[in-house]
Design a protein around this motif. Structure first.
Motif, PDB file in Angstrom:
ATOM      1  N   MET A  96       0.821  -1.203   0.000  1.00 21.18           N
ATOM      2  CA  MET A  96       0.000   0.000   0.000  1.00 21.18           C
ATOM      3  C   MET A  96       0.859   1.260   0.000  1.00 21.18           C
ATOM      4  SD  MET A  96      -2.832  -1.420  -0.279  1.00 21.18           S
ATOM      5  CE  MET A  96      -3.808   0.067  -0.307  1.00 21.18           C
ATOM      6  N   ARG A  97       1.983   1.238   0.734  1.00 21.05           N
ATOM      7  CA  ARG A  97       2.869   2.408   0.716  1.00 21.05           C
ATOM      8  C   ARG A  97       3.488   2.595  -0.663  1.00 21.05           C
ATOM      9  NH1 ARG A  97       4.762   0.281   5.698  1.00 21.05           N
ATOM     10  NH2 ARG A  97       6.674  -0.424   4.646  1.00 21.05           N
ATOM     11  N   THR A  98       3.912   1.479  -1.270  1.00 18.49           N
ATOM     12  CA  THR A  98       4.561   1.561  -2.583  1.00 18.49           C
ATOM     13  C   THR A  98       3.602   2.058  -3.652  1.00 18.49           C
ATOM     14  OG1 THR A  98       6.004  -0.285  -1.970  1.00 18.49           O
ATOM     15  CG2 THR A  98       5.846   0.257  -4.301  1.00 18.49           C
ATOM     16  N   LEU A  99       2.412   1.473  -3.693  1.00 16.55           N
ATOM     17  CA  LEU A  99       1.441   1.895  -4.694  1.00 16.55           C
ATOM     18  C   LEU A  99       0.949   3.310  -4.436  1.00 16.55           C
ATOM     19  CD1 LEU A  99      -0.669  -1.387  -5.132  1.00 16.55           C
ATOM     20  CD2 LEU A  99       1.150  -0.515  -6.605  1.00 16.55           C
ATOM     21  N   GLY A 100       0.887   3.693  -3.154  1.00 16.55           N
ATOM     22  CA  GLY A 100       0.483   5.060  -2.842  1.00 16.55           C
ATOM     23  C   GLY A 100       1.474   6.081  -3.379  1.00 16.55           C
ATOM     24  N   ARG A 101       2.775   5.702  -3.416  1.00 19.61           N
ATOM     25  CA  ARG A 101       3.775   6.620  -3.970  1.00 19.61           C
ATOM     26  C   ARG A 101       3.735   6.661  -5.498  1.00 19.61           C
ATOM     27  NH1 ARG A 101       7.121   4.179   0.087  1.00 19.61           N
ATOM     28  NH2 ARG A 101       8.034   2.831  -1.521  1.00 19.61           N
ATOM     29  N   ASP A 102       3.202   5.587  -6.104  1.00 20.45           N
ATOM     30  CA  ASP A 102       3.157   5.511  -7.573  1.00 20.45           C
ATOM     31  C   ASP A 102       1.695   5.410  -8.007  1.00 20.45           C
ATOM     32  OD1 ASP A 102       3.832   5.330 -10.179  1.00 20.45           O
ATOM     33  OD2 ASP A 102       5.059   3.527 -10.010  1.00 20.45           O
ATOM     34  N   ARG A 103       0.933   6.450  -7.748  1.00 16.05           N
ATOM     35  CA  ARG A 103      -0.509   6.408  -7.976  1.00 16.05           C
ATOM     36  C   ARG A 103      -0.862   6.352  -9.457  1.00 16.05           C
ATOM     37  NH1 ARG A 103      -2.261  11.030  -3.521  1.00 16.05           N
ATOM     38  NH2 ARG A 103      -1.575   9.855  -1.671  1.00 16.05           N
ATOM     39  N   GLY A 104      -0.042   6.978 -10.288  1.00 16.68           N
ATOM     40  CA  GLY A 104      -0.331   6.945 -11.725  1.00 16.68           C
ATOM     41  C   GLY A 104      -0.284   5.528 -12.263  1.00 16.68           C
ATOM     42  N   PHE A 105       0.772   4.788 -11.920  1.00 15.60           N
ATOM     43  CA  PHE A 105       0.874   3.391 -12.344  1.00 15.60           C
ATOM     44  C   PHE A 105      -0.285   2.575 -11.791  1.00 15.60           C
ATOM     45  CE2 PHE A 105       2.075  -0.784 -10.672  1.00 15.60           C
ATOM     46  CZ  PHE A 105       2.244  -1.487 -11.869  1.00 15.60           C
ATOM     47  N   ILE A 108      -3.619   3.330 -13.679  1.00 14.39           N
ATOM     48  CA  ILE A 108      -3.667   2.739 -15.026  1.00 14.39           C
ATOM     49  C   ILE A 108      -3.840   1.227 -14.938  1.00 14.39           C
ATOM     50  CG2 ILE A 108      -2.298   2.314 -17.097  1.00 14.39           C
ATOM     51  CD1 ILE A 108      -1.085   5.081 -16.731  1.00 14.39           C
ATOM     52  N   ALA A 109      -3.077   0.585 -14.054  1.00 17.39           N
ATOM     53  CA  ALA A 109      -3.166  -0.871 -13.923  1.00 17.39           C
ATOM     54  C   ALA A 109      -4.562  -1.307 -13.490  1.00 17.39           C
ATOM     55  CB  ALA A 109      -2.121  -1.360 -12.918  1.00 17.39           C
ATOM     56  N   ILE A 110      -5.144  -0.594 -12.536  1.00 20.74           N
ATOM     57  CA  ILE A 110      -6.486  -0.961 -12.043  1.00 20.74           C
ATOM     58  C   ILE A 110      -7.532  -0.779 -13.131  1.00 20.74           C
ATOM     59  CG2 ILE A 110      -8.311  -0.278 -10.433  1.00 20.74           C
ATOM     60  CD1 ILE A 110      -6.076   0.287  -8.389  1.00 20.74           C
ATOM     61  N   LEU A 111      -7.433   0.298 -13.902  1.00 15.52           N
ATOM     62  CA  LEU A 111      -8.401   0.518 -14.988  1.00 15.52           C
ATOM     63  C   LEU A 111      -8.289  -0.572 -16.046  1.00 15.52           C
ATOM     64  CD1 LEU A 111      -8.245   4.403 -15.454  1.00 15.52           C
ATOM     65  CD2 LEU A 111     -10.109   3.048 -14.492  1.00 15.52           C
ATOM     66  N   ILE A 112      -7.062  -0.922 -16.428  1.00 19.08           N
ATOM     67  CA  ILE A 112      -6.881  -1.981 -17.432  1.00 19.08           C
ATOM     68  C   ILE A 112      -7.448  -3.295 -16.917  1.00 19.08           C
ATOM     69  CG2 ILE A 112      -5.135  -3.372 -18.614  1.00 19.08           C
ATOM     70  CD1 ILE A 112      -3.415  -0.877 -18.823  1.00 19.08           C
ATOM     71  N   LEU A 113      -7.156  -3.609 -15.665  1.00 16.22           N
ATOM     72  CA  LEU A 113      -7.681  -4.849 -15.079  1.00 16.22           C
ATOM     73  C   LEU A 113      -9.196  -4.823 -14.976  1.00 16.22           C
ATOM     74  CD1 LEU A 113      -4.999  -5.370 -12.313  1.00 16.22           C
ATOM     75  CD2 LEU A 113      -5.599  -7.062 -14.058  1.00 16.22           C
ATOM     76  N   LEU A 377      -5.759 -12.171 -21.564  1.00 14.47           N
ATOM     77  CA  LEU A 377      -4.359 -12.513 -21.790  1.00 14.47           C
ATOM     78  C   LEU A 377      -3.562 -11.277 -22.215  1.00 14.47           C
ATOM     79  CD1 LEU A 377      -2.585 -14.997 -21.633  1.00 14.47           C
ATOM     80  CD2 LEU A 377      -3.060 -15.448 -24.038  1.00 14.47           C
ATOM     81  N   ILE A 378      -4.157 -10.442 -23.074  1.00 10.70           N
ATOM     82  CA  ILE A 378      -3.488  -9.202 -23.482  1.00 10.70           C
ATOM     83  C   ILE A 378      -3.296  -8.291 -22.274  1.00 10.70           C
ATOM     84  CG2 ILE A 378      -3.751  -7.112 -24.858  1.00 10.70           C
ATOM     85  CD1 ILE A 378      -5.113  -8.776 -26.991  1.00 10.70           C
ATOM     86  N   VAL A 379      -4.300  -8.236 -21.404  1.00  7.04           N
ATOM     87  CA  VAL A 379      -4.179  -7.438 -20.182  1.00  7.04           C
ATOM     88  C   VAL A 379      -2.994  -7.917 -19.341  1.00  7.04           C
ATOM     89  CG1 VAL A 379      -5.276  -6.982 -17.951  1.00  7.04           C
ATOM     90  CG2 VAL A 379      -6.585  -6.707 -20.066  1.00  7.04           C
ATOM     91  N   CYS A 380      -2.867  -9.238 -19.203  1.00  6.07           N
ATOM     92  CA  CYS A 380      -1.763  -9.793 -18.415  1.00  6.07           C
ATOM     93  C   CYS A 380      -0.407  -9.443 -19.034  1.00  6.07           C
ATOM     94  CB  CYS A 380      -1.911 -11.312 -18.295  1.00  6.07           C
ATOM     95  SG  CYS A 380      -3.317 -11.840 -17.302  1.00  6.07           S
ATOM     96  N   VAL A 381      -0.311  -9.574 -20.354  1.00  5.55           N
ATOM     97  CA  VAL A 381       0.941  -9.242 -21.031  1.00  5.55           C
ATOM     98  C   VAL A 381       1.263  -7.762 -20.848  1.00  5.55           C
ATOM     99  CG1 VAL A 381       2.064  -9.099 -23.287  1.00  5.55           C
ATOM    100  CG2 VAL A 381       0.720 -11.109 -22.709  1.00  5.55           C
ATOM    101  N   ASN A 382       0.252  -6.923 -20.982  1.00  7.30           N
ATOM    102  CA  ASN A 382       0.461  -5.486 -20.849  1.00  7.30           C
ATOM    103  C   ASN A 382       0.955  -5.129 -19.453  1.00  7.30           C
ATOM    104  OD1 ASN A 382       0.072  -2.584 -21.114  1.00  7.30           O
ATOM    105  ND2 ASN A 382      -1.228  -3.081 -22.842  1.00  7.30           N
ATOM    106  N   LEU A 383       0.292  -5.702 -18.458  1.00 10.52           N
ATOM    107  CA  LEU A 383       0.694  -5.399 -17.079  1.00 10.52           C
ATOM    108  C   LEU A 383       2.052  -6.003 -16.736  1.00 10.52           C
ATOM    109  CD1 LEU A 383      -2.703  -5.683 -15.219  1.00 10.52           C
ATOM    110  CD2 LEU A 383      -1.396  -3.631 -15.704  1.00 10.52           C
ATOM    111  N   SER A 384       2.355  -7.156 -17.317  1.00 10.90           N
ATOM    112  CA  SER A 384       3.693  -7.726 -17.118  1.00 10.90           C
ATOM    113  C   SER A 384       4.752  -6.772 -17.641  1.00 10.90           C
ATOM    114  CB  SER A 384       3.803  -9.076 -17.829  1.00 10.90           C
ATOM    115  OG  SER A 384       2.998 -10.042 -17.211  1.00 10.90           O
ATOM    116  N   ASN A 385       4.476  -6.169 -18.781  1.00  9.54           N
ATOM    117  CA  ASN A 385       5.397  -5.188 -19.342  1.00  9.54           C
ATOM    118  C   ASN A 385       5.568  -3.994 -18.418  1.00  9.54           C
ATOM    119  OD1 ASN A 385       7.030  -5.102 -21.624  1.00  9.54           O
ATOM    120  ND2 ASN A 385       5.291  -5.338 -23.000  1.00  9.54           N
ATOM    121  N   LEU A 386       4.456  -3.483 -17.901  1.00 13.14           N
ATOM    122  CA  LEU A 386       4.537  -2.350 -16.982  1.00 13.14           C
ATOM    123  C   LEU A 386       5.318  -2.709 -15.721  1.00 13.14           C
ATOM    124  CD1 LEU A 386       0.888  -0.910 -17.202  1.00 13.14           C
ATOM    125  CD2 LEU A 386       2.977   0.108 -18.115  1.00 13.14           C
ATOM    126  N   LEU A 387       5.068  -3.906 -15.192  1.00 12.14           N
ATOM    127  CA  LEU A 387       5.757  -4.312 -13.974  1.00 12.14           C
ATOM    128  C   LEU A 387       7.234  -4.573 -14.224  1.00 12.14           C
ATOM    129  CD1 LEU A 387       3.142  -6.634 -12.252  1.00 12.14           C
ATOM    130  CD2 LEU A 387       3.885  -4.376 -11.529  1.00 12.14           C
TER     131      LEU A 387
END
Length: 892
Positions: A96-105, A108-113, A377-387
């Motif tokens: 929660m601390r990490t994601l709170g510091r990177d709210r933009g990421f 985007i990840a939550i919307l795609i999911l 599957l495309i969502v997973c690939v996309n998020l894997s790329n982001l991560l």
């Protein structure tokens, strides 16, 4: 032995209690642990001082001999309390601390999911409702639909009353057999005594219909045997929706009389909300009430009854089919009622009711399910790329945590925790979107899909959402977690530089993921393109009539009036409506194409003998003068006139298929034919009209004049061709109808285009969903390309600055970045095209007028993907070309 076992049990309980207590007292224990470690180090330092070491060297040697302080603390923590729960809570807090510091990421990840999971939940709910979930009847596995195999049209798939009674009497396979009248029309009743008569759609069912299905009324009772005989008390069963809509859910209505068609009818009961006759047996139709079917009223009308049966326990479908093969031919021409015509030499073929209701949609729904699976599957690939990009940026963090004692499994667990948190948030938002969309679909009566009105977000769908949420989190979080867990201090420091091996490995992996993402998007786009091409071909089919600027309304009249009075009334009405401003043509028919249909015995050439089965039955339309023109049909010969009555020669208009079948190579106009026992002259031939569906080949059709008593119409529908939008003309038409008949109910003046839309609605539904998924896949693929290229440009900022300082132009820099983009896109398109060919062959049966390897579709999808990829790469390329060499070198 018992004492020892009891002691062991008590010891285990004490240890568990101690761990639980330690867990809730962890902060004080952490302070005690730190004090204890500090004491050990101070003692060791003191011993080293006594040996003559300097204070700095003494402490350093004490720390070396003790080992890693943090590792020792971690081992001690794991030996107490509930280590797994403690670790999970630590990981969650850190996430929660990490994601709170990177709210933009995170956003985007939550919307795609949310889009991916929501789409999957919606499609699963539709598939579950139509294909997987049992029908909403008691023990539905024993219910069967009884009809000839490959029957076309209602008349070919129904039976006469005598066959129904003989089957119930003679069969050995069924607990009971039931049925309903198949030729009921929309708005065939009217609710009176409440102001303007209200149109009501009702279905006449056999008295045992609900009993055989195993449906109990929510309120009241089932029909009694007395209510199903001629002259018995009139009764009605209200659907739940109709009861709520028209009577406000009034429970006191049961047992009371309401006015139907001006006559008192007792309300026997209210059907349960889960039972929707139209959804199961007539998709897209609204059914308001059920009424008991009086068999003697339809005994001599031929094949009008559908058959359903409930198999006896232990009887198999194969046994029922074997019995039907020998039993149904015995009903030929009827034994007890020779006047009730029935030809059953072709045995009925019982099929499971579930197969009849939804079996035809199985392939389409599976394709839709696979398409939405590709999206996930495309969502997973996309998020894997982001991560992966994010983990590369956090490589020093992971290396430092490893140095401080975090093992590889702990790092993987931490990243999987982040993935689960993101997937959980995306699933929560996706379920909200799915709920709203499913409610919308459940109220779309215009879509002719069975059981769609009962689609909902149920427990099964929630279980499915949980499964795909966890699976998605593992899929897109595992690869970045494995990569990050292999990091160490030295490699992380190297990766912090430019052009290192680890950096290149990250980039190669991200590139491979983007290529796979483009390939998956290509498969979706090709499938959507083929379905779109098929749908457009369906819309281009020559219907044989012109639905645009034409509308129809059901006319209410006293069906007991004589043929002469009915003809005079309709002629007067046609004259009045035809004189309204904007009206071009007016006509009547008792049936419309693409609506309900019926077939009679085939027309025959007078004096010619035919072998059994040589002629096919013909769909029959009883029409008035002007109908063919009002429908926009292409006629060769003459139309009917109001003088084509009982005093004139019999007349018929045939379609081209019937005319060519009877007189191949000759002009049928003017020829004499026989219909039943009546001689008729062919006065005209029209182009074939789509009868049961848009995509199939037209059957034989014949049009007979409703002015002759031999062809009594089953009601009348007014068809108006107008220059105005139908809604502008509706008020004038309804006022004219009520001038002739004040009891005319407030029925809808519906455009004919709605018939066509209803017929193609299943194909349109699947095409639109696959198209939306393809568009979503295209957007996700473009985001993946943009992310990789943008990340690459950021990493190569100094390199690009050096090149530009040495003379490279901005155009050269742009072309270099774009060429990499297009290489990735080309690789993905090449792989996707190969896979698409195989997929297209699998969905060949869903295509219409389009081949699985349609070159136009493949080329168009490749160009579209290439263009989107170029656009996604252009923005980072433009940014790269604007890098200031001096700034880049100064940063270096």
């Amino acid at each position: 032995m018992r004492g020892k076992g009891k002691g062991s049990w008590l010891d285990s309980l004490r240890r568990a209690a101690a761990r639980m207590g330690a867990f809730f007292r962890k902060e004080p224990m952490d302070r005690e642990l730190e004090a204890e470690v500090a004491a050990h180090i101070e003692m060791a330092t003191a011993e080293n001082l006594q040996r003559g070491m300097t204070p700095e060297e003494a402490r350093r040697q004490a720390l070396v001999r003790f080992g890693g302080v943090e590792q020792a603390k971690e081992r001690q923590r794991e030996s107490r309390g509930l280590p797994w729960l403690d670790t999970v809570l630590q990981d969650l807090r850190y996430t929660m601390r990490t994601l709170g510091r990177d709210r933009g990421f995170a956003t985007i990840a939550i919307l795609i999911l949310a889009l991916g999971i929501g789409a999957n939940v919606v499609v699963f709910s539709v598939v579950n409702t139509i294909l997987l979930r049992p029908l909403p009847f008691y023990d539905p596995s024993r219910l069967v639909w009884i009809a000839p195999a490959d029957a076309k049209g209602l008349s070919a798939s129904t039976y006469s009353v005598d066959a129904y009674e003989d089957l119930r009497l003679m069969n050995r396979s069924y607990e009971d057999v039931t049925g309903y009248f198949a030729f009921s029309t929309e708005d065939n009743y009217k609710l009176t005594g409440r102001g303007v008569p209200l149109p009501v759609t009702g279905i006449m069912v056999a008295g045992n219909f609900l009993h055989v299905l195993g449906v109990e009324p929510m309120l009241g009772r089932q029909f009694t045997p007395e209510e199903s005989i001629k002259g018995g008390p009139a009764a009605v069963m209200l659907s739940h929706a109709f009861w709520q809509r028209q009577f406000g859910g009034d429970r006191s209505l049961i047992g009371k009389a309401i006015a139907f068609d001006g006559k008192p009818v007792t309300v026997a009961g209210v059907l349960p909300e889960s039972f929707d006759f139209g959804a199961a047996f007539s998709p897209g139709a609204r059914v308001d009430v059920l009424t008991p079917l009086i068999m003697d009223d339809i005994r001599y009308q031929g094949n009008t009854l559908t058959f359903l049966g409930r198999l006896k326990p232990g009887v198999t479908l194969a046994q029922a089919r074997a019995e039907a093969t020998t039993l149904f031919p015995q009903f030929y021409w009827g034994k007890r009622f020779p006047e009730s015509k029935g030809n059953y030499k072709d045995a009925a073929r019982p099929v499971p009711l579930k197969e009849y209701v939804s079996g035809k949609l199985q392939r389409s729904l599976v394709v839709l399910w696979c398409a939405v699976g590709l999206i996930l599957l495309i969502v997973c690939v996309n998020l894997s790329n982001l991560l992966l990009a994010r983990s590369a940026a956090r490589s020093k963090e992971f290396a430092l945590r490893s140095a401080l004692g975090a093992g590889r499994a702990r790092l993987i667990r931490q990243l999987l925790t982040e993935s689960l948190v993101l997937a959980g948030a995306g699933a929560a938002l996706g379920l909200g979107l799915a709920y709203a969309l499913l409610r919308y679909l459940a109220h779309q009566g215009s879509i002719a899909l069975p059981l769609l009105s009962s689609v909902r977000l149920d427990g099964t769908a929630l279980g499915w959402s949980l499964l795909i949420t966890v699976s998605t989190a593992v899929l897109f979080g595992l690869v970045p977690g494995m990569r990050a867990s292999r990091a160490n201090v030295q490699e992380a420091l190297k990766d912090g530089g430019h052009g290192t091996t680890e950096g290149r490995q990250h980039e190669r992996m991200r590139t491979a993921l983007v290529v796979s993402e483009v390939a998956l998007a290509c498969v979706l786009l090709v499938g959507a393109g083929l379905l779109l091409r098929s749908f457009l071909r369906v819309l281009d089919v020559d219907l044989g009539f012109q639905p645009s600027t034409a509308a129809a309304v059901r006319v209410d009249y006293d069906e007991s009036m004589s043929t002469e009075k009915r003809s005079a009334m309709l002629e007067d009405l046609a004259h009045r409506v035809g004189g309204l401003p904007g009206v071009e043509e007016v006509g009547f028919s008792d049936n419309l194409p693409l609506d309900r249909n019926r077939s009679w015995g085939a027309p025959r050439i007078k004096g010619k003998t035919y072998k059994p089965g040589e002629l096919q039955g013909a769909f029959v339309y009883i029409v008035s003068p002007g109908y063919l023109k009002a429908m926009g049909m292409r006629l060769r010969g003459r139309d009917f006139t109001w003088q084509d009555n009982d005093k004139s020669e019999g007349a018929v208009v045939l379609n081209e298929s019937a005319a060519k079948g009877l007189w191949p190579g000759e002009d049928a106009v003017g020829k004499m034919a026989v219909i039943g026992k009546k001689d008729v002259r062919v006065i005209g031939v029209i182009a074939d009209v789509s009868d049961t569906n848009v995509e199939g080949k037209s059957s034989w059709q014949m049009y007979l004049p409703m002015m002759q008593k031999d062809w009594g119409p089953d009601g009348a529908t007014l068809v108006v061709r107008t220059k105005l939008p139908p809604e502008q003309l509706a008020g004038s038409v309804m006022r004219t109808l009520r001038e002739i008949n004040p009891n005319q109910p407030a029925v809808e003046f519906r455009p004919l285009q709605r018939l066509v839309d209803h017929a193609v609605s299943p194909r349109q539904f699947f095409m639109m969903l696959v198209g939306v998924f393809a568009a979503l896949g295209l957007v996700l693929a473009s985001l993946g390309i943009y992310g990789v290229i943008s990340y690459s440009v950021t990493r190569r900022t100094q390199e690009i600055g050096v090149r530009m300082a040495l003379g490279a132009s901005p155009g050269n820099v742009q072309m270099g970045v774009l060429s990499k983009t297009l290489r990735m896109a080309a690789a993905g398109i090449a792989v996707g095209a190969v896979v698409s060919i195989a997929v297209a062959n699998l969905i060949a049966s869903l295509l219409f007028g389009t081949t699985p390897t349609d070159p136009t579709t493949f080329v168009a999808m490749a160009v579209l993907l290439g263009a989107v990829a170029a656009l996604a790469g252009y923005l980072p390329a433009r940014r790269a070309s604007r890098i200031n060499p001096m700034v880049a070198l100064r940063n270096e």
